[in-house]
Design a protein around this motif. Structure first.
Motif: not given
Length: 250
Positions: A93-101
């Motif tokens: 989702t757009a709220t995923d932490a930067p770098g999450k796979e």
């Protein structure tokens, strides 16, 4: 008979409005985007390759960026490039932490890299574009800027160019209105709608192959390819009516 100049074509085709892409046409941020994409993907592919004992080919800006990423929405770019390396990730989702796979996580990481590069180097504009716009606005042409990026407004503000455009259709607006990304013509047709003109009364200026395809698909009166990276033949092949290395001073 010599080929028509841009000014002649604008007159002959009764153009009332000019719709310009941001990155690579107005601002020199296409290179910044490309470098941010390369850092994000090269780091990710190296890490994934070490985990899988596989060697993934790094992103090539001259080919991969042009073919899979340039000019389209960020998450589409992530998905397209990964598919070229036979990698499929969850959407996230757009709220995923930067770098999450996930597709969103990698896209968000790329955006962080882009913002850092802009903070370090600022926003450089193409003087030929700015001079052309100022001249045409004085002649009464309507103007709009489009971009797949959600950073369009802050980039324009940083460059001091907001006042040159009556309408902005960017990544933020596209999400709000549910517009499809290029090569679909949605962003261009929406810009024309907001300007109060028909596509047959507007000219498109694009440096991306997906962008000239979108302009042609939208039935615009004139599609001009801006050749910043020696791609004249490709721009013509993908739908440009005319290709310029830089904007004329006329």
């Amino acid at each position: 008979m010599p080929p028509s100049t841009l000014s002649q074509l604008l007159s002959e085709r009764k153009i009332k409005a000019l719709i310009l892409d941001l990155d690579g046409v107005i601002t020199q941020t296409a290179k910044v985007h490309a470098n941010a994409w390369k850092k994000m993907f090269d780091d990710y592919l190296l890490q994934r390759g070490e985990q899988e004992s596989v060697v993934y080919k790094p992103l090539e800006i001259a080919t991969d960026y042009r073919d899979y990423i340039d000019g389209i929405p960020r998450y589409d770019g992530v998905r397209n490039f990964l598919a070229s390396r036979n990698i499929v990730l969850p959407e996230g989702t757009a709220t995923d932490a930067p770098g999450k796979e996930t597709v969103a996580g990698l896209g968000n990481l790329k955006n962080n890299y882009f913002k850092k590069l802009i903070e370090q180097g600022g926003v450089q504009v193409y003087p030929d574009t700015v001079a052309f716009l100022q001249n045409k606005i004085a002649q009464g042409f309507r103007t709009a800027v489009i971009s797949a990026s959600k950073n369009c407004q802050p980039i324009l503000a940083a460059a001091g160019l907001e006042e040159l455009f009556e309408v902005r259709v960017d990544g933020v607006v596209s999400v709000e209105l549910g517009l499809k990304g290029k090569p679909a013509p949605d962003v261009f047709t929406e810009a024309a709608r907001q300007l109060g003109v028909q596509p047959q009364e507007a000219a498109i200026f694009e440096d991306a192959l997906a962008g000239v395809e979108a302009g042609k698909a939208g039935g615009f009166a004139l599609v001009v390819g801006i050749n910043r990276t020696d791609e004249t033949s490709e721009l013509l092949k993908h739908g440009a009516d005319l290709v310029l290395d830089k904007f004329p001073t006329e």
